[in-house]
Design a protein around this motif. Structure first.
Motif, PDB file in Angstrom:
ATOM      1  N   SER A 137       0.819  -1.215   0.000  1.00 53.46           N
ATOM      2  CA  SER A 137       0.000   0.000   0.000  1.00 53.46           C
ATOM      3  C   SER A 137       0.851   1.262   0.000  1.00 53.46           C
ATOM      4  O   SER A 137       1.854   1.352   0.707  1.00 53.46           O
ATOM      5  N   LEU A 140      -4.242   5.847   0.216  1.00 48.36           N
ATOM      6  CA  LEU A 140      -5.385   5.983  -0.696  1.00 48.36           C
ATOM      7  C   LEU A 140      -5.150   7.029  -1.774  1.00 48.36           C
ATOM      8  O   LEU A 140      -5.571   6.865  -2.917  1.00 48.36           O
ATOM      9  N   ALA A 155      -7.740   6.502   7.498  1.00 45.60           N
ATOM     10  CA  ALA A 155      -8.214   6.234   6.140  1.00 45.60           C
ATOM     11  C   ALA A 155      -7.053   5.912   5.204  1.00 45.60           C
ATOM     12  O   ALA A 155      -7.071   4.896   4.506  1.00 45.60           O
ATOM     13  N   GLU A 156      -6.043   6.782   5.192  1.00 45.83           N
ATOM     14  CA  GLU A 156      -4.955   6.615   4.239  1.00 45.83           C
ATOM     15  C   GLU A 156      -4.152   5.338   4.503  1.00 45.83           C
ATOM     16  O   GLU A 156      -3.711   4.668   3.561  1.00 45.83           O
ATOM     17  N   GLU A 159      -7.534   2.042   5.571  1.00 40.02           N
ATOM     18  CA  GLU A 159      -8.493   1.755   4.507  1.00 40.02           C
ATOM     19  C   GLU A 159      -7.792   1.334   3.228  1.00 40.02           C
ATOM     20  O   GLU A 159      -8.297   0.486   2.476  1.00 40.02           O
ATOM     21  N   SER A 160      -6.621   1.906   2.956  1.00 35.00           N
ATOM     22  CA  SER A 160      -5.903   1.515   1.739  1.00 35.00           C
ATOM     23  C   SER A 160      -5.545   0.030   1.771  1.00 35.00           C
ATOM     24  O   SER A 160      -5.611  -0.659   0.746  1.00 35.00           O
ATOM     25  N   ARG A 162      -7.268  -2.293   3.336  1.00 33.78           N
ATOM     26  CA  ARG A 162      -8.507  -3.051   3.132  1.00 33.78           C
ATOM     27  C   ARG A 162      -8.903  -3.073   1.656  1.00 33.78           C
ATOM     28  O   ARG A 162      -9.357  -4.097   1.134  1.00 33.78           O
ATOM     29  N   VAL A 163      -8.740  -1.951   0.967  1.00 38.93           N
ATOM     30  CA  VAL A 163      -9.071  -1.897  -0.463  1.00 38.93           C
ATOM     31  C   VAL A 163      -8.215  -2.892  -1.247  1.00 38.93           C
ATOM     32  O   VAL A 163      -8.729  -3.668  -2.068  1.00 38.93           O
ATOM     33  N   ASP A 166      -9.056  -6.509  -0.590  1.00 39.65           N
ATOM     34  CA  ASP A 166     -10.293  -6.879  -1.272  1.00 39.65           C
ATOM     35  C   ASP A 166     -10.022  -7.149  -2.754  1.00 39.65           C
ATOM     36  O   ASP A 166     -10.567  -8.097  -3.332  1.00 39.65           O
ATOM     37  N   ALA A 193      -2.710  -0.650  11.881  1.00 40.28           N
ATOM     38  CA  ALA A 193      -3.409  -1.227  10.730  1.00 40.28           C
ATOM     39  C   ALA A 193      -2.990  -2.665  10.457  1.00 40.28           C
ATOM     40  O   ALA A 193      -3.597  -3.338   9.616  1.00 40.28           O
TER      41      ALA A 193
END
Length: 257
Positions: A137, A140, A155-156, A159-160, A162-163, A166, A193
């Motif tokens: 990663s 994001l 988020a950065e 969440e990155s 998790r994206v 996925d 994270a």
């Protein structure tokens, strides 16, 4: 994530960006020609070295088995990594880590001024992983993380991951700080994270598992330049380890009571 906050001495980790034969302007010095990458990897082979993804390098170092290895990393996740870098890596029997900007898959490097580089989409990232390369990663949006507030970091950084997991349906163990911009809060967000490791640019402090230093590779670097970068890493790491040894030991909690 395993490991603590003490220094993790590693062999050199090389930092590339775009790998492309394009002759377009390159004001930020990001584009290395595939033929030059081929010469770099050929030199590593002649030196008895093998390029590997960063997570493989970290885990080999923990086992005391990192001799003869060099980390290969490629920032931003451009499509030319799949088109031009992967064939060269395969030809030399090597692999690397490509750090994707998870919120801009299929887009361009809109965080930057100058030429536009296409970023791999989900299908291309899966093709990279299927080719034996590691995907990590790069946030994001390619954000600077030093000084960012907790919500932005969550988020950065989180969440990155998790994206990308996925997209790949697989673990994403590695992280890379855009611009090498980080502070204690950003490093803590990486740990929270669940990343296994993270890398910066040329900063050797603190040099722990989530602040691993790398050697920038220029579009004009010859084989002689690359040798100099490998040697310089060894010198800087040796000095950093010596500084660590000279520091007073941290007080033990509760001592003296």
């Amino acid at each position: 994530m395993t490991g603590g906050r003490s220094r993790l001495p590693l062999p050199p980790v090389l930092m590339y960006h775009s790998i492309s034969p394009s002759a377009e302007p390159d004001p930020h010095a990001l584009r290395v020609h595939p033929a030059r990458l081929d010469r770099h990897l050929g030199l590593l082979r002649r030196l008895g070295l093998r390029g590997v993804p960063l997570t493989e390098l970290v885990r080999a170092a923990e086992r005391g088995a990192a001799a003869g290895l060099v980390g290969l990393t490629f920032d931003d996740g451009y499509t030319d990594f799949l088109d031009h870098a992967v064939p060269v890596l395969r030809r030399h029997g090597m692999a690397g880590t490509v750090y994707a900007v998870a919120g801009l898959l299929g887009g361009t490097n809109d965080w930057d001024t100058g030429p536009r580089f296409r970023i791999m989409d989900a299908g291309q990232l899966r093709a990279v992983a299927a080719a034996g390369q590691e995907v990590g990663s790069h946030t994001l949006t390619h954000a600077r993380l030093a000084g960012a507030d907790p919500a932005v970091l969550a988020a950065e950084v989180g969440e990155s991951r998790r994206v990308l997991e996925d997209v790949l349906q697989a673990e994403v163990p590695g992280f890379c700080y855009p611009y090498g911009s980080y502070d204690d809060a950003a490093a803590d967000a990486v740990r929270a994270a669940g990343y296994d490791n993270a890398c910066v640019t040329g900063d050797y402090e603190p040099g722990d598992r989530v602040t691993l230093p790398r050697c920038y590779v220029s579009p004009r670097d010859t084989r002689a330049h690359l040798v100099a970068r490998l040697v310089r890493h060894s010198v800087r790491l040796r000095r950093a380890v010596a500084r660590d040894a000279a520091r007073p030991a941290a007080p033990v909690a509760g001592a003296g009571r």
